[in-house]
Each structure stands twice: as structure tokens, then as C-alpha cells.
Design an enzyme around this catalytic site. Sequence first.
Site, PDB file in Angstrom:
ATOM      1  N   THR A 212       0.894  -1.365  -0.276  1.00  0.00           N
ATOM      2  CA  THR A 212      -0.101  -0.230  -0.035  1.00  0.00           C
ATOM      3  C   THR A 212       0.840   1.385   0.400  1.00  0.00           C
ATOM      4  O   THR A 212       0.549   1.529  -0.715  1.00  0.00           O
ATOM      5  CB  THR A 212      -1.300   0.507   1.294  1.00  0.00           C
ATOM      6  OG1 THR A 212      -1.801  -1.155   0.596  1.00  0.00           O
ATOM      7  CG2 THR A 212      -1.745   1.478   1.685  1.00  0.00           C
TER       8      THR A 212
ATOM      9  N   SER B   5       1.839  -7.250  -0.323  1.00  0.00           N
ATOM     10  CA  SER B   5       2.952  -8.440   0.573  1.00  0.00           C
ATOM     11  C   SER B   5       2.324  -9.782   0.257  1.00  0.00           C
ATOM     12  O   SER B   5       3.201 -10.701   0.620  1.00  0.00           O
ATOM     13  CB  SER B   5       2.679  -7.707   2.613  1.00  0.00           C
ATOM     14  OG  SER B   5       1.341  -7.880   2.470  1.00  0.00           O
TER      15      SER B   5
ATOM     16  N   THR C  77       1.161  -4.593   4.249  1.00  0.00           N
ATOM     17  CA  THR C  77       0.979  -4.562   5.805  1.00  0.00           C
ATOM     18  C   THR C  77       0.183  -5.999   6.085  1.00  0.00           C
ATOM     19  O   THR C  77       0.895  -6.173   7.315  1.00  0.00           O
ATOM     20  CB  THR C  77       0.304  -3.431   6.423  1.00  0.00           C
ATOM     21  OG1 THR C  77      -1.589  -3.298   5.795  1.00  0.00           O
ATOM     22  CG2 THR C  77       1.284  -2.359   6.093  1.00  0.00           C
ATOM     23  N   ASP C  78      -1.178  -6.495   4.598  1.00  0.00           N
ATOM     24  CA  ASP C  78      -1.136  -8.108   5.202  1.00  0.00           C
ATOM     25  C   ASP C  78      -0.292  -8.539   6.165  1.00  0.00           C
ATOM     26  O   ASP C  78      -0.530  -9.187   6.738  1.00  0.00           O
ATOM     27  CB  ASP C  78      -1.474  -7.677   4.135  1.00  0.00           C
ATOM     28  CG  ASP C  78      -3.424  -6.889   3.048  1.00  0.00           C
ATOM     29  OD1 ASP C  78      -3.420  -5.902   4.370  1.00  0.00           O
ATOM     30  OD2 ASP C  78      -3.810  -6.860   2.553  1.00  0.00           O
TER      31      ASP C  78
END
EC number: 3.5.1.1
Length: 402
Positions: A82, A129, A160-161
Site C-alpha cells: 500500500t 505483501s 501491511t497484510d
Amino acid sequence: MRKTSNLRPWAVWSTAALTALTISLSPIGTYAAHAATEVKGTTGAVQTASTTPARNTSIPAVPDSSKQSALPNVLVIGTGGTIAGQSEDATSFQNYKAGTLPIGEMVDALPDKQKIADVSTLQFGNSGSGSYSMADLYDLSQTVDKALALYDSVVVTTGTDTMEEIAYFLDMTVQSDKPVVITGSMRPWTVIGSDAQANLYNAIKLAGSGRTTSFGTVLMLNDTIQLARGVSKTNDYRTDTFETPMLGAVGYIDEENIRIYRAPARALKPEGTAKPVFDLSKITKADLAKVEIAISYQEAGGGAIEGFVSNGAQGIVTSGTGAGGISRAMGQARTKAIEEGVIFVTTTRTGSGSVYGGGKGIIAGDNLSPQQARVVLMLGLSFSDDFDTIKKWFETYGTPEV
């Protein structure tokens, strides 16, 4: 690489506005630098993949000007996510394409970075990710270690996932004591109010400060410093999503103030003596073990465990109810799998709390999340097939008590 320039603060937003205008004049999805992408929208994340994209592992040389500078040399390794997202327009917080903007352009747009570090960049990849394989993480870890032979510290940007898994994999495998900081954002680079620029700037500041030397890998998001072990993404949209249940953050950054309030056990040991046992230079990517996660719930069947075993899983982490409990059907499937040589780690699905005990073929995961316990079990099985050895690694590296 040329010396970083002194850009005015509005340069970041000029870049964002220009990017947003470019997007409005061309179709979303034309970026072709990667084969696996993550598209965020009102229906959630969608990942598509064809062939595995090539990863750039070539470390750039430290510029001569940086060698002569008194500032720390920081290499920023971009992997997408992101933070490198290109939004549909300047107010599209959820509609964007992750892993689009090049890390070099992002770093160039940061104002005043020349005050905190001499910064170079490496575009390892540009994907969401979740699009990275464990073999990719093997390459990423090796790249970080090679970079730290030249640079004072490294910043890794990711989505961030699955950041908590990527960070913990690096934490358990990078051999250097030099600072490794991982960062990302919950909003794409090109929207108003994005946390991307601040997170990247603060990550570079933290890495260059040297304050996390011998800490292993740490996360720097939302002005908060978290250890890789134990950190978890707790919300799908909020910018303060990362928390460390039970233990909390280790510190904060407030402009010029970097405050560290607690340290991991490895930081208390003499330099060079707390290296992780999982030295990837001693194995190949083909040696990485196959490990899965099975979650328990009301009347959960044993089919997931049976399927994982038939598909070649060498280890399975159970995400159990309460203090690690699993259903009767899962228990029966687990017993059969243990007889076939599969090793299990038991964890809780509650989000916090410790799991103790264990037994034949079963290792207690302490307060590791299921996804981080999987990282330890995968690495353990990649280096040994001895149950007692892997159990000991969980009790030491996996549970680093002070």
C-alpha cells in the site's frame, strides 16, 4: 546513486497530485512491472498471480559522497504494498493499486531526508505483501544481510497484510546486528492525509539513529516502534493497526525524539553472540519446509489437517480455541498425522495469551500468533527433522525470555 536532494515539503504533495492526474488520464491497472498485484476496494483485497516475477537482489554500491559524509548510510529496499500504492484519485483511500510507485521516486520525494541520512534504494519487487512466496522471503533476507555488509542500516518497505510474517521471518534469519526497520502504510502514497510519507521518513530516521542495533527487525509505523516478534495487524483500515498484545510497543518517535523503553533479550547480550540459528546461507530455498495452519471452531472437522498432510505438509500449526483447544475431529486427525511424522505447534486464536504444555509430536507456541508460530516451525523443519531440537528452538528463539 546521486546524493539525495533537498526537496521542499510541498514536493511530496506535488508528486501525489501529478500521479493522481496521470491516473485520471489513463486506465487503472496498466502498470506492468510486476506479475502479482493487490487491488484494494470496497470488496476487499484481490490477489492475482501468473508467473513468479523476478526479484532484484543486486546491492547498489554506497556512493562515494555518502562514504565521505558523517551521516549514516541507509539502504531502503522496496517490495511494494500500500505504501507504494497509486490511488484512483487523491481522495480514494481504499480504491488503489498497491505496489505501483518505484521506491526510488518515493524516497526522492521525501523532504529534508538529507538531514537524517544518506539514502540509497533498491527495488527488490513491487507487489502486495501476500504475493510474496517464502522463497521470495529467503531472497529478501539474504539481500538484507548482504546490504548490511555495506550499509549502516536497512529499511524494508512492504504491504501491511502479511507484514508481521515478513518482519518475523527477517528477525529470525538476518545474521547482522545492524538495524533493520520494516515499514509500510495503511493509506496509499497518493491520497490526502496518507501515512506513507511520515512512516517512510521515520523508518529512515530510526534506522539511521542506530538505536535498534541488536534488536533484530523492528516495525516503524504510526510513530510507534514494535519488535517483530509478537506484533500483529489488528485492524484492516486504521493507521494504528499494529499492536503487540500483552507486551506493548518498545518505543516511539516524536519528531526529533526517539524513545526506547524496553529491549529484546538479544540486545542485552554481547554484540555478535545473539545471531539467529537460522542462517539461510546454510540451506537452499528448496530446503524450506511446507507448514500450514488449521483453525479450530465449533464442531471443526479434521479434513483440513488430513488435506494438509496429503498435500505434503511437514508441520501444522493449530489455531485453537481458548488456551489452544481443538475439536475432537481435529484431535483425531492430529494424532494420525503425528504417527506419520508431522510436527504440530499449538497456539490460540484469541489474539493474545500464552499456550503451554505440548506432548508427543506437539510443541506449545507460547504467545506466538499462529502465523508467526508457522514461521518458526517452517524454519525449524528446514534446518532439522529432530522433534526435540525444534522444540528447543521454540523454547529459546521462539520464546526469548529475558
